[in-house]
Design a protein around this motif. Sequence first.
Motif, PDB file in Angstrom:
ATOM      1  N   PHE A 160      -0.179  13.560   3.640  1.00  0.00           N
ATOM      2  CA  PHE A 160       0.696  12.650   4.919  1.00  0.00           C
ATOM      3  C   PHE A 160       1.895  12.108   4.207  1.00  0.00           C
ATOM      4  CE2 PHE A 160      -3.108  10.131   3.573  1.00  0.00           C
ATOM      5  CZ  PHE A 160      -2.413   8.981   2.808  1.00  0.00           C
ATOM      6  N   GLY A 161       2.817  11.484   4.734  1.00  0.00           N
ATOM      7  CA  GLY A 161       4.008  11.001   4.336  1.00  0.00           C
ATOM      8  C   GLY A 161       4.847  10.335   5.317  1.00  0.00           C
ATOM      9  N   TRP A 162       6.240  10.411   5.115  1.00  0.00           N
ATOM     10  CA  TRP A 162       7.240   9.671   6.141  1.00  0.00           C
ATOM     11  C   TRP A 162       7.212  10.609   7.446  1.00  0.00           C
ATOM     12  CZ3 TRP A 162       7.855   5.255   4.137  1.00  0.00           C
ATOM     13  CH2 TRP A 162       8.085   4.998   2.908  1.00  0.00           C
ATOM     14  N   LEU A 163       6.578  11.533   7.734  1.00  0.00           N
ATOM     15  CA  LEU A 163       7.020  12.326   9.036  1.00  0.00           C
ATOM     16  C   LEU A 163       5.759  12.436   9.614  1.00  0.00           C
ATOM     17  CD1 LEU A 163       9.317  15.411   7.710  1.00  0.00           C
ATOM     18  CD2 LEU A 163       9.849  12.974   8.331  1.00  0.00           C
ATOM     19  N   SER A 164       4.702  11.980   9.029  1.00  0.00           N
ATOM     20  CA  SER A 164       3.061  12.287   9.484  1.00  0.00           C
ATOM     21  C   SER A 164       3.003  11.587  10.907  1.00  0.00           C
ATOM     22  CB  SER A 164       2.188  12.027   8.766  1.00  0.00           C
ATOM     23  OG  SER A 164       2.567  12.945   7.399  1.00  0.00           O
ATOM     24  N   ARG A 165       3.425  10.336  11.210  1.00  0.00           N
ATOM     25  CA  ARG A 165       3.014   9.724  12.402  1.00  0.00           C
ATOM     26  C   ARG A 165       3.724  10.396  13.513  1.00  0.00           C
ATOM     27  NH1 ARG A 165       2.102   4.826  13.274  1.00  0.00           N
ATOM     28  NH2 ARG A 165       4.084   4.466  14.353  1.00  0.00           N
ATOM     29  N   HIS A 369       1.226   3.749   6.099  1.00  0.00           N
ATOM     30  CA  HIS A 369       1.265   3.702   7.507  1.00  0.00           C
ATOM     31  C   HIS A 369       0.946   5.008   7.953  1.00  0.00           C
ATOM     32  CE1 HIS A 369       3.851   2.045  10.962  1.00  0.00           C
ATOM     33  NE2 HIS A 369       2.518   2.246  11.277  1.00  0.00           N
ATOM     34  N   LEU A 370      -0.253   5.111   8.669  1.00  0.00           N
ATOM     35  CA  LEU A 370      -0.615   6.292   9.331  1.00  0.00           C
ATOM     36  C   LEU A 370      -0.619   6.329  10.764  1.00  0.00           C
ATOM     37  CD1 LEU A 370      -3.479   7.476   7.046  1.00  0.00           C
ATOM     38  CD2 LEU A 370      -1.122   8.009   6.736  1.00  0.00           C
ATOM     39  N   GLY A 371      -1.618   6.640  11.717  1.00  0.00           N
ATOM     40  CA  GLY A 371      -1.597   6.567  13.101  1.00  0.00           C
ATOM     41  C   GLY A 371      -0.898   7.610  13.694  1.00  0.00           C
ATOM     42  N   ASP A 388      -8.987   8.009  12.882  1.00  0.00           N
ATOM     43  CA  ASP A 388      -8.835   6.751  13.688  1.00  0.00           C
ATOM     44  C   ASP A 388      -8.227   5.802  12.651  1.00  0.00           C
ATOM     45  OD1 ASP A 388     -11.017   6.453  11.926  1.00  0.00           O
ATOM     46  OD2 ASP A 388     -12.167   5.566  13.417  1.00  0.00           O
ATOM     47  N   ILE A 389      -7.678   5.844  11.481  1.00  0.00           N
ATOM     48  CA  ILE A 389      -7.126   4.866  10.905  1.00  0.00           C
ATOM     49  C   ILE A 389      -5.670   4.752  11.044  1.00  0.00           C
ATOM     50  CG2 ILE A 389      -9.210   5.100   9.054  1.00  0.00           C
ATOM     51  CD1 ILE A 389      -7.045   6.520   7.325  1.00  0.00           C
ATOM     52  N   GLN A 390      -5.332   3.231  10.617  1.00  0.00           N
ATOM     53  CA  GLN A 390      -3.738   3.133  10.615  1.00  0.00           C
ATOM     54  C   GLN A 390      -3.334   2.809   9.360  1.00  0.00           C
ATOM     55  OE1 GLN A 390      -2.274   3.032  13.682  1.00  0.00           O
ATOM     56  NE2 GLN A 390      -3.980   3.452  14.802  1.00  0.00           N
ATOM     57  N   PHE A 391      -3.982   2.465   8.481  1.00  0.00           N
ATOM     58  CA  PHE A 391      -3.329   2.077   6.973  1.00  0.00           C
ATOM     59  C   PHE A 391      -4.377   2.577   5.735  1.00  0.00           C
ATOM     60  CE2 PHE A 391      -2.333  -1.461   9.672  1.00  0.00           C
ATOM     61  CZ  PHE A 391      -1.225  -1.304   9.804  1.00  0.00           C
ATOM     62  N   VAL A 392      -3.688   3.207   4.781  1.00  0.00           N
ATOM     63  CA  VAL A 392      -4.472   3.697   3.556  1.00  0.00           C
ATOM     64  C   VAL A 392      -3.736   2.694   2.576  1.00  0.00           C
ATOM     65  CG1 VAL A 392      -4.630   5.443   1.844  1.00  0.00           C
ATOM     66  CG2 VAL A 392      -4.639   5.903   4.350  1.00  0.00           C
ATOM     67  N   MET A 393      -4.851   2.006   1.873  1.00  0.00           N
ATOM     68  CA  MET A 393      -4.390   1.397   0.673  1.00  0.00           C
ATOM     69  C   MET A 393      -4.530   2.097  -0.365  1.00  0.00           C
ATOM     70  SD  MET A 393      -5.929  -2.139  -0.995  1.00  0.00           S
ATOM     71  CE  MET A 393      -7.498  -1.524  -1.554  1.00  0.00           C
ATOM     72  N   ASN A 394      -3.612   2.166  -1.346  1.00  0.00           N
ATOM     73  CA  ASN A 394      -3.948   2.976  -2.645  1.00  0.00           C
ATOM     74  C   ASN A 394      -3.480   1.927  -3.709  1.00  0.00           C
ATOM     75  OD1 ASN A 394      -4.671   5.028  -4.550  1.00  0.00           O
ATOM     76  ND2 ASN A 394      -2.866   6.378  -4.208  1.00  0.00           N
ATOM     77  N   VAL A 395      -4.366   1.701  -4.625  1.00  0.00           N
ATOM     78  CA  VAL A 395      -4.083   0.760  -5.828  1.00  0.00           C
ATOM     79  C   VAL A 395      -3.884   1.685  -7.121  1.00  0.00           C
ATOM     80  CG1 VAL A 395      -5.340  -1.065  -7.384  1.00  0.00           C
ATOM     81  CG2 VAL A 395      -6.035  -0.792  -5.113  1.00  0.00           C
ATOM     82  N   HIS A 396      -2.499   1.615  -7.350  1.00  0.00           N
ATOM     83  CA  HIS A 396      -1.911   2.635  -8.550  1.00  0.00           C
ATOM     84  C   HIS A 396      -1.974   1.671  -9.578  1.00  0.00           C
ATOM     85  CE1 HIS A 396       0.927   5.350  -5.934  1.00  0.00           C
ATOM     86  NE2 HIS A 396      -0.280   5.529  -5.322  1.00  0.00           N
ATOM     87  N   THR A 397      -2.903   1.863 -10.450  1.00  0.00           N
ATOM     88  CA  THR A 397      -2.958   1.317 -11.691  1.00  0.00           C
ATOM     89  C   THR A 397      -2.341   2.090 -12.565  1.00  0.00           C
ATOM     90  OG1 THR A 397      -5.036   0.451 -10.975  1.00  0.00           O
ATOM     91  CG2 THR A 397      -4.389  -0.529 -12.925  1.00  0.00           C
TER      92      THR A 397
END
Length: 474
Positions: A160-165, A369-371, A388-397
């Motif tokens: 997913f990316g900028w065009l996926s919604r 930002h998904l959905g 059914d999710i709207q957001f993905v959090m990725n902790v990039h360490t």
Amino acid sequence: MASVSMNALDGGRTTIASERLESLRAGLRGRLCLPGDPGYDEARAIWNGMIDRRPAVIVRAEVADDVVAAVNFARDNGLQLAVKGGGHNIAGNAVCDGGLMLDLSPMKAIQVDAAARTARVAPGVTLGELDQATQAHGLALPVGINSTTGVAGLTLGGGFGWLSRKLGLTIDNPSAVEIVTADGKKRHASEQDDPDLFWAVRGGGGNLGVVTSFQYRLHPVGPEVFAGLIVHPFDQARTLLQGYREVAAKAPEDLTVWVVLRQAPPLPFLPTEWHGREVVVLAFCYIGGVAKGEAAIAPLRALGKPVAEHLGPMPLVGWQTAFDPLLAPGARNYWKSHDFKDLNDGAIGAVVDAVGRLPGPECEVFIGHLGGAINRVPVAATAYPHRDIQFVMNVHTRWREASQDAPCIAWARGLFDATTPFATGGVYVNFMPEDERGRVQAGAYGPNFARLAALKSKYDPRNLFRLNQNVAPA
Ligand SMILES: Cc1cc2nc3c(=O)[nH]c(=O)nc-3n(C[C@H](O)[C@H](O)[C@H](O)COP(=O)(O)OP(=O)(O)OC[C@H]3O[C@@H](n4cnc5c(N)ncnc54)[C@H](O)[C@@H]3O)c2cc1C
């Protein structure tokens, strides 16, 4: 060539006679590399600098028959087999110690049929290469946000990316794949041919076989989009994220807004006194026509008091490389990720608290930002289940010195634990580090796991393809 001692599939060691290796080499269009050969170090290098493994043998495939040869060789000799597309996966399964590595990165063919709006894409292609080829015709495939990521691994996990919604996940857009399964057969899988296999590869990662070609549906996009960055001081983070959640919930599907919380890099449009200070970056892309972009992002611009912004019409291919400098290969990286149906105040508080204690200048939290179109696909339609999710959090360490491993990893795990009560429990398989095998069944696949495991038994009963987020045969 001397005989070679190699890691076996069962965990032991096995010796491969030189004649067998010579015969494998003689049958390849691509190259067979042993340690020290030209190309060996280039092939084994992957994005995550924490992974430094030395395969005993590398097959650098150029055509599908090279893939068949490598798969047959690994199976017949009972060898550990690693498969590399773009080499971006955080877990590092693309490369193995002492086994056979199948490097697909030399397979670069892209054929765009502009009239039919389709593309046939080989598994060594990167997102940037694909964007260039499709945007030459004003067409695009929804993919990720970093141009050097591999199309293959991204597609097989979801994408997913900028065009996926607006246009769905990457896996909502292939119409067929060519795949070499563990028996060495080349199969064509689509909704009509081998539909079970086609279902499983759309999210099942590398578990089912080696994809040698993807056939995608493309969409008219751009070539210009309205995109950019709005940078806010970190002391407004809590109210900003609350405002962001409202804007994101009402956003049209043409608009996608991600949040990045980190120390500000030296962006040319940012006043120098802000370089190195914690900021909240609202990164957005509107694909509904540049003339309407300004109005579409007005609610976003109404939030808080930004310190700087850089936005406007720009080529999609340019925007697709916007984050490349921050995500260059070679650094040490560790990720933790959660899916969210909404960003409640508890989750926001935990993120803000952790970003106030960043362990290093390159560590960051991404909120994707998904959905939209992604969520209109039924859960059972593809192996990827998170509809059914709207957001993905990725902790990039992300850091440079091995001495920083412990504090950086501890920080990521701490934020992960603090946000767990507010998350769905699901996880995007492509964001899982190596130590999260325990999340594969319930977290990555949930309701689709049993069907995936049954198909794994059918197509790969001996689990030849196990160096991945592994689904063991049922
Ligand atoms: C900087 C960065 C940014 C990212 N941004 C995004 C994003 O915006 N959106 C998103 O969805 N994801 C994103 N990702 C995650 C990305 O989708 C995964 O890392 C993905 O696995 C990368 O694919 P690859 O081919 O480059 O990786 P590789 O490490 O080469 O492959 C990953 C795994 O996939 C399997 N595999 C690869 N090719 C094949 C094949 N042809 N056949 C069978 N199995 C195969 C293998 O098991 C391999 O271990 C990002 C990753 C990075 C590092």
